[in-house]
Design an enzyme around this catalytic site. Structure first.
Site, short mmCIF file in Angstrom:
data_model
loop_
_atom_site.label_atom_id
_atom_site.label_comp_id
_atom_site.label_asym_id
_atom_site.label_seq_id
_atom_site.Cartn_x
_atom_site.Cartn_y
_atom_site.Cartn_z
N LYS A 11 0.82 -1.21 0.00
CA LYS A 11 0.00 0.00 0.00
C LYS A 11 0.86 1.27 0.00
O LYS A 11 2.07 1.21 0.25
CB LYS A 11 -0.94 -0.03 1.21
CG LYS A 11 -1.94 -1.19 1.16
CD LYS A 11 -2.94 -1.11 2.32
CE LYS A 11 -3.98 -2.21 2.23
NZ LYS A 11 -5.00 -2.09 3.31
N TYR A 51 -12.55 -1.42 -3.43
CA TYR A 51 -13.03 -1.56 -2.05
C TYR A 51 -14.54 -1.36 -1.95
O TYR A 51 -15.05 -1.03 -0.89
CB TYR A 51 -12.29 -0.58 -1.14
CG TYR A 51 -10.91 -1.06 -0.73
CD1 TYR A 51 -10.75 -2.17 0.11
CD2 TYR A 51 -9.76 -0.43 -1.18
CE1 TYR A 51 -9.50 -2.63 0.49
CE2 TYR A 51 -8.49 -0.88 -0.80
CZ TYR A 51 -8.38 -1.99 0.04
OH TYR A 51 -7.13 -2.44 0.41
N PHE A 59 -15.28 4.46 7.08
CA PHE A 59 -13.92 4.78 6.65
C PHE A 59 -13.74 4.69 5.14
O PHE A 59 -12.63 4.90 4.64
CB PHE A 59 -12.91 3.87 7.36
CG PHE A 59 -13.15 2.38 7.15
CD1 PHE A 59 -12.72 1.74 5.99
CD2 PHE A 59 -13.78 1.63 8.12
CE1 PHE A 59 -12.93 0.39 5.80
CE2 PHE A 59 -13.99 0.27 7.94
CZ PHE A 59 -13.57 -0.35 6.77
N THR A 93 -5.69 -6.62 10.81
CA THR A 93 -5.92 -5.34 10.12
C THR A 93 -5.29 -4.18 10.87
O THR A 93 -4.64 -3.31 10.29
CB THR A 93 -7.44 -5.10 9.97
OG1 THR A 93 -8.04 -6.25 9.39
CG2 THR A 93 -7.71 -3.88 9.10
N ARG A 104 2.40 -6.52 9.05
CA ARG A 104 1.74 -5.31 9.57
C ARG A 104 2.33 -4.88 10.91
O ARG A 104 2.44 -3.68 11.18
CB ARG A 104 0.22 -5.54 9.66
CG ARG A 104 -0.44 -5.43 8.28
CD ARG A 104 -1.88 -5.86 8.31
NE ARG A 104 -2.58 -5.51 7.07
CZ ARG A 104 -3.74 -6.03 6.72
NH1 ARG A 104 -4.35 -6.91 7.50
NH2 ARG A 104 -4.33 -5.67 5.59
N ASN A 114 -2.00 0.35 6.61
CA ASN A 114 -1.53 -0.91 7.21
C ASN A 114 -0.66 -1.74 6.27
O ASN A 114 -0.67 -2.96 6.33
CB ASN A 114 -2.70 -1.70 7.81
CG ASN A 114 -3.74 -2.07 6.78
OD1 ASN A 114 -3.59 -1.77 5.60
ND2 ASN A 114 -4.80 -2.73 7.22
N HIS A 117 -2.19 -5.36 1.56
CA HIS A 117 -3.49 -5.99 1.40
C HIS A 117 -3.29 -7.48 1.21
O HIS A 117 -2.31 -7.90 0.60
CB HIS A 117 -4.20 -5.41 0.17
CG HIS A 117 -5.38 -6.23 -0.29
ND1 HIS A 117 -6.59 -6.19 0.34
CD2 HIS A 117 -5.50 -7.16 -1.27
CE1 HIS A 117 -7.42 -7.04 -0.27
NE2 HIS A 117 -6.79 -7.64 -1.24
N GLU A 128 -9.68 -10.14 -7.56
CA GLU A 128 -8.73 -9.03 -7.35
C GLU A 128 -7.53 -9.14 -8.29
O GLU A 128 -7.04 -8.14 -8.81
CB GLU A 128 -8.30 -9.01 -5.89
CG GLU A 128 -9.45 -8.62 -4.97
CD GLU A 128 -9.16 -8.82 -3.49
OE1 GLU A 128 -10.06 -8.57 -2.68
OE2 GLU A 128 -8.03 -9.24 -3.14
P1 ATP Z 1 -7.24 -5.69 3.34
O1 ATP Z 1 -8.56 -6.01 2.70
O2 ATP Z 1 -6.65 -4.39 2.88
O3 ATP Z 1 -6.26 -6.84 3.24
P2 ATP Z 1 -8.31 -6.45 5.88
O4 ATP Z 1 -8.97 -7.55 5.12
O5 ATP Z 1 -7.40 -6.82 7.01
O6 ATP Z 1 -7.47 -5.52 4.90
P3 ATP Z 1 -10.78 -4.99 5.76
O7 ATP Z 1 -11.79 -5.09 6.83
O8 ATP Z 1 -10.99 -5.70 4.46
O9 ATP Z 1 -9.38 -5.42 6.41
O10 ATP Z 1 -10.54 -3.44 5.50
C1 ATP Z 1 -9.95 -3.00 4.29
C2 ATP Z 1 -9.00 -1.88 4.61
O11 ATP Z 1 -9.74 -0.76 5.09
C3 ATP Z 1 -8.01 -2.15 5.74
O12 ATP Z 1 -6.87 -2.86 5.33
C4 ATP Z 1 -7.65 -0.77 6.18
O13 ATP Z 1 -6.72 -0.16 5.26
C5 ATP Z 1 -8.99 -0.05 6.08
N1 ATP Z 1 -9.75 -0.11 7.32
C6 ATP Z 1 -10.35 -1.19 7.87
N2 ATP Z 1 -10.95 -0.86 9.03
C7 ATP Z 1 -10.70 0.45 9.23
C8 ATP Z 1 -11.04 1.39 10.24
N3 ATP Z 1 -11.79 1.04 11.30
N4 ATP Z 1 -10.61 2.66 10.10
C9 ATP Z 1 -9.88 3.04 9.04
N5 ATP Z 1 -9.53 2.22 8.03
C10 ATP Z 1 -9.93 0.94 8.13
MG MG Z 2 -10.11 -7.23 3.36
#
Ligand code: ATP
Ligand code: MG
Length: 140
Positions: A11, A51, A59, A93, A104, A114, A117, A128
């Site tokens: 990212k 997304y 968010f 996450t 992470r 973070n 992805h 994806e």
């Molecule tokens: P990713 O899909 O990026 O691998 P993830 O599966 O661990 O991450 P998701 O719940 O899919 O988490 O959220 C997608 C992305 O949105 C997160 O990686 C993070 O960048 C952002 N995100 C998730 N939760 C929050 C939050 N509470 N506040 C801000 N950003 C968030």
């Molecule tokens: Mg995710």
């Protein structure tokens, strides 16, 4: 049966901080083969599409702005049990909750920024990967 491929992005925060090399080293040392990779910048619109599943979350707008704020690496990775093993390698996450030694924990700066992805299912890994790469590009 668990699939052999997952999709990842390094990212904008990790790319900008110069952590891409260290992250790729961890990915390779964990047994993943990079079968497609490119550096690119997501438009705001494409970040929104990627997304879209989160569009009702508070968010979402910030996330799309952040993910289109600078260059990323997008990559397809190959390994047995790729999706689950990669989620273990990257950690939770929120880096505050991520296990010691995970990507992470080492490189993420916040729950939003973070570092990486990782796809959450075989189906999404395929969707994806196809979002970023055409069949023609996946030459390895
Ligand atoms: P990713 O899909 O990026 O691998 P993830 O599966 O661990 O991450 P998701 O719940 O899919 O988490 O959220 C997608 C992305 O949105 C997160 O990686 C993070 O960048 C952002 N995100 C998730 N939760 C929050 C939050 N509470 N506040 C801000 N950003 C968030
Ligand atoms: Mg995710």
């Amino acid at each position: 049966m668990a699939g052999k491929r997952t999709f990842t992005m390094i990212k904008p925060d990790a790319f900008e901080a110069g952590h891409s090399g260290a992250i790729l080293k961890m990915i390779e040392e964990a047994g993943f083969k990079v079968v497609a990779m490119k550096a690119t910048i997501l438009s705001r619109e494409l970040a929104g599409k990627f997304y879209e599943v989160h569009k009702e979350r508070p968010f979402y707008q910030d996330l799309c702005a952040y993910m289109s704020s600078g260059p990323i690496f997008a990559a397809i990775l190959e390994k047995d049990n790729a999706v689950d093993d990669f989620r273990k390698l990257i950690g939770a996450t929120n880096p505050a909750d991520a296990a010691e030694g995970t990507i992470r924990k080492l490189f993420a700066t916040s729950i939003e920024a973070n570092a990486v992805h990782g796809s959450d299912s075989d189906e999404n890994a395929s969707i994806e990967g196809n979002f970023f790469f055409s069949q023609f590009e996946r030459v390895v």
